[in-house]
Design a protein around this motif. Structure first.
Motif, PDB file in Angstrom:
ATOM      1  N   SER A 140      45.488  21.346 -17.300  1.00 13.04           N
ATOM      2  CA  SER A 140      44.418  20.633 -16.593  1.00 13.04           C
ATOM      3  C   SER A 140      44.901  19.277 -16.086  1.00 13.04           C
ATOM      4  O   SER A 140      44.695  18.920 -14.922  1.00 13.04           O
ATOM      5  CB  SER A 140      43.226  20.450 -17.534  1.00 13.04           C
ATOM      6  OG  SER A 140      42.213  19.673 -16.930  1.00 13.04           O
ATOM      7  N   LEU A 141      45.580  18.505 -16.953  1.00 13.16           N
ATOM      8  CA  LEU A 141      46.078  17.191 -16.557  1.00 13.16           C
ATOM      9  C   LEU A 141      47.184  17.306 -15.507  1.00 13.16           C
ATOM     10  O   LEU A 141      47.323  16.446 -14.635  1.00 13.16           O
ATOM     11  CB  LEU A 141      46.587  16.430 -17.787  1.00 13.16           C
ATOM     12  CG  LEU A 141      45.531  16.021 -18.815  1.00 13.16           C
ATOM     13  CD1 LEU A 141      46.187  15.359 -20.023  1.00 13.16           C
ATOM     14  CD2 LEU A 141      44.495  15.076 -18.195  1.00 13.16           C
ATOM     15  N   TYR A 142      47.983  18.375 -15.607  1.00 13.87           N
ATOM     16  CA  TYR A 142      49.070  18.582 -14.652  1.00 13.87           C
ATOM     17  C   TYR A 142      48.515  18.774 -13.239  1.00 13.87           C
ATOM     18  O   TYR A 142      49.037  18.211 -12.267  1.00 13.87           O
ATOM     19  CB  TYR A 142      49.895  19.799 -15.068  1.00 13.87           C
ATOM     20  CG  TYR A 142      51.208  19.954 -14.326  1.00 13.87           C
ATOM     21  CD1 TYR A 142      52.293  19.145 -14.626  1.00 13.87           C
ATOM     22  CD2 TYR A 142      51.362  20.911 -13.329  1.00 13.87           C
ATOM     23  CE1 TYR A 142      53.506  19.286 -13.957  1.00 13.87           C
ATOM     24  CE2 TYR A 142      52.567  21.057 -12.647  1.00 13.87           C
ATOM     25  CZ  TYR A 142      53.635  20.240 -12.968  1.00 13.87           C
ATOM     26  OH  TYR A 142      54.825  20.377 -12.291  1.00 13.87           O
ATOM     27  N   LYS A 143      47.449  19.551 -13.124  1.00  7.12           N
ATOM     28  CA  LYS A 143      46.818  19.743 -11.808  1.00  7.12           C
ATOM     29  C   LYS A 143      46.215  18.441 -11.295  1.00  7.12           C
ATOM     30  O   LYS A 143      46.325  18.128 -10.101  1.00  7.12           O
ATOM     31  CB  LYS A 143      45.739  20.833 -11.899  1.00  7.12           C
ATOM     32  CG  LYS A 143      46.281  22.246 -11.924  1.00  7.12           C
ATOM     33  CD  LYS A 143      45.183  23.280 -11.945  1.00  7.12           C
ATOM     34  CE  LYS A 143      44.443  23.289 -13.256  1.00  7.12           C
ATOM     35  NZ  LYS A 143      43.523  24.443 -13.387  1.00  7.12           N
ATOM     36  N   GLN A 144      45.580  17.677 -12.186  1.00  6.29           N
ATOM     37  CA  GLN A 144      45.011  16.396 -11.769  1.00  6.29           C
ATOM     38  C   GLN A 144      46.097  15.449 -11.281  1.00  6.29           C
ATOM     39  O   GLN A 144      45.915  14.716 -10.293  1.00  6.29           O
ATOM     40  CB  GLN A 144      44.259  15.754 -12.948  1.00  6.29           C
ATOM     41  CG  GLN A 144      42.993  16.466 -13.351  1.00  6.29           C
ATOM     42  CD  GLN A 144      41.880  16.328 -12.320  1.00  6.29           C
ATOM     43  OE1 GLN A 144      41.967  15.544 -11.382  1.00  6.29           O
ATOM     44  NE2 GLN A 144      40.814  17.100 -12.487  1.00  6.29           N
ATOM     45  N   HIS A 145      47.255  15.481 -11.956  1.00  9.35           N
ATOM     46  CA  HIS A 145      48.389  14.641 -11.558  1.00  9.35           C
ATOM     47  C   HIS A 145      48.875  15.042 -10.163  1.00  9.35           C
ATOM     48  O   HIS A 145      49.167  14.177  -9.327  1.00  9.35           O
ATOM     49  CB  HIS A 145      49.514  14.778 -12.584  1.00  9.35           C
ATOM     50  CG  HIS A 145      50.789  14.099 -12.189  1.00  9.35           C
ATOM     51  ND1 HIS A 145      50.913  12.734 -12.087  1.00  9.35           N
ATOM     52  CD2 HIS A 145      52.002  14.616 -11.855  1.00  9.35           C
ATOM     53  CE1 HIS A 145      52.138  12.426 -11.718  1.00  9.35           C
ATOM     54  NE2 HIS A 145      52.823  13.544 -11.568  1.00  9.35           N
ATOM     55  N   MET A 146      48.968  16.343  -9.906  1.00  4.28           N
ATOM     56  CA  MET A 146      49.464  16.825  -8.617  1.00  4.28           C
ATOM     57  C   MET A 146      48.498  16.506  -7.481  1.00  4.28           C
ATOM     58  O   MET A 146      48.910  16.168  -6.372  1.00  4.28           O
ATOM     59  CB  MET A 146      49.734  18.331  -8.678  1.00  4.28           C
ATOM     60  CG  MET A 146      50.960  18.684  -9.491  1.00  4.28           C
ATOM     61  SD  MET A 146      52.430  17.848  -8.840  1.00  4.28           S
ATOM     62  CE  MET A 146      53.639  18.212 -10.103  1.00  4.28           C
ATOM     63  N   ILE A 147      47.217  16.591  -7.768  1.00  2.00           N
ATOM     64  CA  ILE A 147      46.237  16.304  -6.705  1.00  2.00           C
ATOM     65  C   ILE A 147      46.212  14.807  -6.401  1.00  2.00           C
ATOM     66  O   ILE A 147      45.923  14.390  -5.268  1.00  2.00           O
ATOM     67  CB  ILE A 147      44.830  16.829  -7.091  1.00  2.00           C
ATOM     68  CG1 ILE A 147      44.002  17.089  -5.829  1.00  2.00           C
ATOM     69  CG2 ILE A 147      44.086  15.865  -7.990  1.00  2.00           C
ATOM     70  CD1 ILE A 147      42.710  17.835  -6.084  1.00  2.00           C
ATOM     71  N   SER A 148      46.554  13.979  -7.379  1.00  6.13           N
ATOM     72  CA  SER A 148      46.597  12.531  -7.147  1.00  6.13           C
ATOM     73  C   SER A 148      47.783  12.140  -6.272  1.00  6.13           C
ATOM     74  O   SER A 148      47.780  11.093  -5.630  1.00  6.13           O
ATOM     75  CB  SER A 148      46.681  11.777  -8.477  1.00  6.13           C
ATOM     76  OG  SER A 148      47.941  11.992  -9.118  1.00  6.13           O
ATOM     77  N   LYS A 149      48.838  13.001  -6.237  1.00 11.01           N
ATOM     78  CA  LYS A 149      50.031  12.716  -5.441  1.00 11.01           C
ATOM     79  C   LYS A 149      49.932  13.288  -4.029  1.00 11.01           C
ATOM     80  O   LYS A 149      50.828  13.077  -3.206  1.00 11.01           O
ATOM     81  CB  LYS A 149      51.269  13.307  -6.121  1.00 11.01           C
ATOM     82  CG  LYS A 149      51.633  12.636  -7.435  1.00 11.01           C
ATOM     83  CD  LYS A 149      52.737  13.394  -8.153  1.00 11.01           C
ATOM     84  CE  LYS A 149      54.019  13.429  -7.353  1.00 11.01           C
ATOM     85  NZ  LYS A 149      55.108  14.117  -8.068  1.00 11.01           N
ATOM     86  N   ALA A 150      48.868  14.049  -3.753  1.00 12.29           N
ATOM     87  CA  ALA A 150      48.748  14.734  -2.462  1.00 12.29           C
ATOM     88  C   ALA A 150      48.683  13.733  -1.319  1.00 12.29           C
ATOM     89  O   ALA A 150      48.021  12.698  -1.413  1.00 12.29           O
ATOM     90  CB  ALA A 150      47.511  15.626  -2.440  1.00 12.29           C
TER      91      ALA A 150
END
Length: 613
Positions: free
Chosen positions: A99-109
């Motif tokens: 869950s946190l990994y996806k949130q991290h990736m969306i923050s870098k978009a």
């Protein structure tokens, strides 16, 4: 083209894989674009690797107390001080949180307004799914039985099995829905393995697979009660099991109907008994807690209804029945199917979109690798493919070169400028018009307005009726051009360069976009109609050269072009074109025209946004 783009855009930090139906070779109506980005600085092992490398994060699998097909990922070693922000600690042990990994990736978009969709990051319209994955380079014990599994029909071949085993497996960030540890669970993915298997399909196998997908999307999913209960992955799994059971000699064109009916019958059976075993890990029943109760009864009723029509159930799909009627009633010229196939590939929305999401950062090393691929490639068609994608990368790379940096010495400034010119000259291979306009932008940014005008005039002479836009049907003129002997001998990438008119793609914080538009790329990429941009840049050059009369003439031509509207395809691009006209009008003191243009641009932009929601 997918393979060439994946190879060209994979780099030092990640491997790019086109997946889903499009990656498997099916460009189907209503499909979305599925892309996987596999991190190269995180490695997963079933058991910890004995020799560790610096700057690599190592994870190990923990499958205890997890549903088959899923795993926890235990952090064994990490030198990345920020990595712990994506982890959760349980009993003193750090686990990577899906869950946190996806949130991290969306923050870098780099593109705003993205949402989490299952294991993927998607746009709000759901037109693409980007999955950020992890890789285990070795085959894992939960799927070991697949390697040993005997096959009476020798499918797949030993070489394919070897390739699949050698690749290993992927992990996508999603857990078992409703699990107490859902946020730290990862699904084991065999996406690459499945793609390799489908690439081994005969044409009849591929047709059966496509027909099942059409039946699902066009017929079954139209029932509100059935929508989203079944998915394409279940159909793929059924196809793989049946392909293992039936001899390859059965999958022949004359057996298409019985093969298709066997696949449909298996789908009915799976729903009836609520069982669909994962092809690689059969202990994972994918219908568990999904196809059951009242929902199962409704889906089963619809499937029995369709099965009762036999193979004719596929005619409930509009795209199949309409095609059937048109073929039966029309006199088919020899070139019709050629036109249809080429136009479909030229204007493929998924191919267009996959080219747009080529990453703009870290492309320098990839370009050198692309040049090596071109030089070493013996196949001329593949040479064109690699050169095509290398051209796109050059366009993106040139926009990152800080040629106008005030901190650079004269010598460095000169070298950076030449590097930018060199990249932009290579950028014309995928589309000459947008390529020359990007070079004109460089000249404009370096105050070489006469040079910029020369290129703009040249590109404006190329905006003719023969040019094809992505969302516009092919005209008679374009069809005749397509069937000229010279065109027939050209590859798809060559035809794309000659016939298609691309937008200008300015990346986030591009150094090549005019200062008058710098605000547009502050937070996200910006796409502009090539034709509208050519008129806009011409107006800007005349303004800076104090050519007031020529500037007003250019504004007049710009307005006539917008009124005619034959080289702008989408409402949002049309709105941006009017915004350019407003800026140009304001520069020349025509505030009333500027005000009307800005209001019209805002109105079209709002309507475009509302229609996409």
């Amino acid at each position: 083209m997918n393979s060439a783009r994946d190879n060209a855009t994979s780099g030092e930090f990640q491997t790019v894989i086109t997946s889903g139906s499009f990656g498997e070779g099916l460009d189907m109506k209503g499909s979305d674009l599925d892309m996987m980005y596999v991190s190269k600085h995180i490695e997963v092992y079933e058991y910890l690797k004995p020799r560790l490398s610096p700057n690599i994060t190592y994870l190990s699998m923990r499958t205890d107390d997890v549903k088959p097909g899923f795993t926890h990922l235990l952090v064994e070693k990490s030198d990345d001080q920020y990595f712990s922000k994506n982890c959760e600690e349980h009993n003193g042990i750090q686990y990577l949180s899906s869950s946190l990994y996806k949130q991290h990736m969306i923050s870098k978009a780099i593109v705003q307004r993205q949402v989490i969709h299952g294991p993927c990051i998607s746009d709000e319209q759901g037109t693409y799914d980007l999955a950020y994955c992890l890789h285990c380079k070795t085959w894992i014990s939960p799927a070991e039985q697949w390697i040993r599994r005997s096959s009476n029909n020798s499918w797949p071949s030993k070489d394919v099995k070897r390739s699949i085993e050698k690749h290993g497996v992927l992990f996508v960030p999603i857990g078992v829905k409703g699990s107490s540890k859902e946020d730290t669970e990862w699904r084991i993915s065999f996406s690459v393995s499945e793609k390799l298997l489908i690439h081994c399909f005969t044409h009849t196998q591929l047709l059966c697979y496509a027909l099942l997908k059409i039946l699902l999307k066009d017929v079954i999913d139209t029932y509100q009660e059935c929508k989203d209960l079944l998915c394409s992955y279940f159909l793929k799994t059924i196809m793989l099991w049946i392909s293992k059971e039936l001899p390859q000699s059965v999958w022949k064109p004359e057996n298409l109907i019985p093969c298709f009916m066997r696949c449909l019958s298996r789908l009915v059976y799976c729903v009836e008994y609520s069982i669909c075993l994962n092809y690689f890990i059969p202990e994972n029943n994918m219908f568990e807690n999904r196809i059951e109760g009242h929902a199962r009864e409704i889906v089963l009723e619809k499937l029995h209804f369709l099965y009762g029509y036999g193979w004719r159930c596929i005619l409930f799909s509009n795209q199949v029945s309409d095609f059937h009627v048109s073929i039966r009633m029309a006199h088919i010229e020899p070139n019709v199917f050629h036109d249809f196939e080429v136009q479909k590939t030229l204007k493929s929305p998924l191919l267009y979109m996959s080219n747009l999401i080529i990453p703009s950062s870290g492309v320098e090393k990839e370009m050198y690798r692309g040049i090596q691929q071109i030089v070493s490639c013996e196949n001329s068609f593949n040479k064109h493919l690699f050169a095509y994608y290398l051209s796109i990368q050059n366009s993106l790379f040139a926009q990152l070169i800080p040629f106008n940096s005030t901190k650079s010495s004269n010598k460095d400034h000169y070298n950076l400028y030449n590097s930018c010119v060199c990249s932009l000259l290579q950028n014309i291979y995928h589309d000459a018009i947008s390529g020359w306009l990007m070079l004109a932008s460089l000249f404009y940014q370096t105050k070489q307005y006469s040079k910029a005008l020369h290129l703009v005039r040249y590109t404006l002479s190329k905006f003719t009726r023969e040019k094809l836009l992505h969302s516009i049907d092919m005209s008679d003129i374009q069809s005749r051009l397509l069937n000229l002997p010279l065109s027939v001998r050209k590859s798809i990438v060559q035809l794309r360069k000659i016939m298609l008119l691309d937008d200008l793609r300015f990346i986030k914080r591009s150094v090549l976009i005019p200062n008058e538009l710098r605000m547009e790329v502050r937070h996200e990429p910006h796409h502009i109609s090539s034709a509208a941009y050519a008129y806009f840049l011409k107006c800007l050059c005349h303004y800076h050269l104090d050519n007031a009369r020529k500037g007003h003439d250019c504004l007049h031509d710009f307005h006539l072009f917008l009124e005619e509207d034959y080289l702008i395809e989408r409402p949002l691009i049309y709105a941006r074109a009017y915004n350019l006209f407003g800026i140009a009008s304001q520069l020349f003191g025509d505030n009333s025209s500027a005000r009307r243009a800005f209001l019209f641009s805002a109105m079209i932009g709002r309507l475009s946004l509302m229609s996409s929601l």
